[in-house]
Design a protein around this motif. Structure first.
Motif, PDB file in Angstrom:
ATOM      1  N   GLN A  57       8.034  -4.788  -1.684  1.00 33.51           N
ATOM      2  CA  GLN A  57       7.013  -4.846  -2.738  1.00 33.51           C
ATOM      3  C   GLN A  57       5.900  -3.883  -2.224  1.00 33.51           C
ATOM      4  N   PHE A  58       5.638  -3.951  -1.060  1.00 34.23           N
ATOM      5  CA  PHE A  58       4.583  -2.947  -0.372  1.00 34.23           C
ATOM      6  C   PHE A  58       5.086  -1.510  -0.485  1.00 34.23           C
ATOM      7  N   TYR A 101       4.708  -0.323  -4.140  1.00 30.73           N
ATOM      8  CA  TYR A 101       3.336   0.075  -4.551  1.00 30.73           C
ATOM      9  C   TYR A 101       2.868   1.349  -3.823  1.00 30.73           C
ATOM     10  N   LYS A 129      -0.355   2.746  -5.961  1.00 29.99           N
ATOM     11  CA  LYS A 129      -0.886   1.543  -6.472  1.00 29.99           C
ATOM     12  C   LYS A 129      -1.712   1.027  -5.287  1.00 29.99           C
ATOM     13  N   GLU A 130      -2.962   0.377  -5.808  1.00 30.41           N
ATOM     14  CA  GLU A 130      -3.625  -0.614  -4.768  1.00 30.41           C
ATOM     15  C   GLU A 130      -3.023  -1.960  -4.654  1.00 30.41           C
ATOM     16  N   ILE A 131      -3.252  -2.410  -3.269  1.00 25.28           N
ATOM     17  CA  ILE A 131      -2.656  -3.840  -3.358  1.00 25.28           C
ATOM     18  C   ILE A 131      -3.710  -4.945  -3.024  1.00 25.28           C
ATOM     19  N   TRP A 155      -0.881 -11.291  -3.046  1.00 23.72           N
ATOM     20  CA  TRP A 155       0.626 -11.334  -2.553  1.00 23.72           C
ATOM     21  C   TRP A 155       0.585 -12.214  -1.470  1.00 23.72           C
ATOM     22  N   ARG A 201      -4.907  -0.048   0.674  1.00 24.65           N
ATOM     23  CA  ARG A 201      -3.796   0.911   0.451  1.00 24.65           C
ATOM     24  C   ARG A 201      -2.883   0.580   1.835  1.00 24.65           C
TER      25      ARG A 201
END
Length: 485
Positions: A151-152, A155, A160-162, A167, A480
């Motif tokens: 998933q990271f 992103y 995208k930012e996390i 999470w 990020r």
């Protein structure tokens, strides 16, 4: 309109109660904030403010080792209190009853006040929490770590930012599912808060922190039969999730020897000492408490390393060296992570510097009273020890106790000396039963992400804020991540 004489009588009554509490209590000589001398308003204000741990620490710095934090409760910072209050089998304060969800019919070990009954309940579920049992789930936790990394990566590719608070909560919930029921809930795969579980848990944390002080209100509010009947309470989501998972687990032909199986075995062997509803109560505790605290710890680990570049460089160098020597698996095993001394020091310092529970752990003085640091407290006095306060004690942890410094744990003799006063997972009979699972999760996730990703804040230097009131959960610092070459 209320007649004036009734209003006057009510005012005089309230004033009289406040005067009696402030000046004629057995703890009237204990200093503390003004509001705390006659009410619980000081505590409730800081619950709402979201910084109970900071306010309690500041109060001890101002008033000393004993601080009156309500008309009946005294917070104690003397390290002697750990043994005198937590290790000793003293009755827990009534505030703990709020953990019996959805209502008082389902008494779990956390919500059990009597130490003897607590120990009995703990014995019934101990096999499920034993490290020898938890470690059997490691391959399944590895799979969840792999899904988290995938998933990271997605992103990263999408730019995208996390938000780590999302999470890491997803990860915590899915691990609870695997370890307890032999099946993850699917949070990581779906990448969202399924059924509002995370949001409900966070609302429930505020509810627990407030209503725990007024437990009689619980029967009117969330434990109200009508509220439960219409499934309106956020605690019902946790209860229903656990109930459905237990039911599915019983019908799962591929179920492993997970926690539920261990508890079922205990019930089959000792039906006289473990009721069916006790098994469900244990599952509810896992679902309700297994994600938020892990999320807090994982966030704290990365947050403090990002603010301490020297520590980040040292821990990454240690992990990279181990990886080059072929000593780390695709997802580092628990055993492999225990051979990384500086890495483990970083985890230990994370536990010390920012324990996930913001509150003190309240106990009730017994019939004969209790004496701490030369001060005797009468029967019925509520005495609490706050891990944030103890962990900032400079006599124990050094003059830099208020700083994040993993180096303090590198000397084994000093480690042992500090460990006697270490209480992130509590102490005594009420010590957190999930501590082995928690340390396994934290060790595996942090080692994997440090090795595989570069992490930076979207807004460098931005401080975290709080959104939960019982557990001190940070959020609001999006990051990020990028695969390391």
């Amino acid at each position: 309109m209320i007649p004036q004489w009734i209003a006057l009588c009510a005012t005089c009554f309230v004033f009289g109660v406040c005067v009696r509490r402030r000046y004629f209590s057995s703890v009237s000589d204990i200093p503390g904030p003004f509001l705390a001398s006659f009410s619980k308003l000081w505590q409730l204000y800081h619950v709402w403010d979201g910084h109970t741990e900071a306010a309690t620490l500041k109060a001890h710095e101002k008033y000393g080792k004993f601080v009156r934090i309500s008309h009946r409760e005294v917070s104690v910072s003397d390290p002697e209190a750990i043994k005198a209050l937590l290790v000793a089998p003293l009755r827990k304060a009534t505030w703990y009853q709020i953990f019996n969800l959805p209502d008082r019919r389902y008494v779990n070990q956390m919500g059990e006040l009597d130490p003897k009954r607590h120990i009995q309940k703990q014995r019934n579920v101990a096999s499920g929490y034993a490290f020898s049992n938890v470690i059997q789930a490691e391959p399944y936790i590895d799979a969840l770590v792999g899904k988290l990394e995938a998933q990271f990566d997605a992103y990263t590719k999408a730019g995208k930012e996390i938000n780590f608070d999302h999470w890491f909560n997803f990860f915590g919930f899915d691990v609870v599912g695997e370890v307890t029921f032999s099946r993850a809930f699917g949070f990581i795969e779906q990448g969202k808060d399924i059924g509002g579980a995370v949001a409900n848990t966070q609302f429930l944390a505020l509810y627990i922190a407030v209503i725990g002080h007024y437990y009689w209100l619980h029967d009117i509010l969330l434990a109200n039969p009508l509220i439960n009947y219409f499934n309106l309470a956020p605690s019902n989501h946790i209860f229903d999730t656990a109930l459905a998972a237990v039911d599915a687990r019983k019908r799962n032909p591929d179920a492993r020897k997970d926690m539920i199986e261990q508890w079922l075995q205990t019930r089959r062997t000792h039906p006289d000492r473990m009721e069916e509803k006790e098994l469900l109560a244990g599952a509810v505790v896992n679902v309700g408490a297994g994600a938020d605290t892990i999320s807090t710890t994982l966030q704290s680990f990365f947050y403090h390393l990002l603010r301490n570049p020297e520590a980040m460089a040292k821990v990454r160098a240690e992990i990279d060296a181990s990886a080059r020597m072929g000593e780390l698996s695709d997802v580092p095993s628990y055993a492999e992570t225990q051979k990384l001394p500086y890495f483990q020091a970083c985890i230990k310092e994370t536990y010390r510097h920012f324990p996930p529970v913001a509150f003190g752990l309240p106990r009730v003085a017994p019939k004969e009273g209790v004496t701490i640091a030369g001060r005797h407290f009468a029967e019925g006095t509520i005495l609490s020890v706050n891990s944030h306060v103890i962990h900032k004690n400079k006599e124990i942890f050094g003059q830099d106790a208020d700083k994040f410094n993993p180096d303090r744990w590198l000397d084994q003799e000093r480690w042992r000396a500090m460990d006697k006063y270490f209480m992130t997972f509590g102490a005594g009979y009420n010590q957190c039963p999930g501590r082995h699972l928690a340390h396994l999760e934290v060790s595996k996730v942090t080692a994997t992400l440090l090795r595989d990703f570069d992490i930076e804040q979207v807004n460098p230097g931005q401080s975290w804020t709080f959104k939960a009131k019982f557990t001190a959960v940070p959020y609001g610092w999006p990051c990020r991540v990028k695969r390391r070459s």
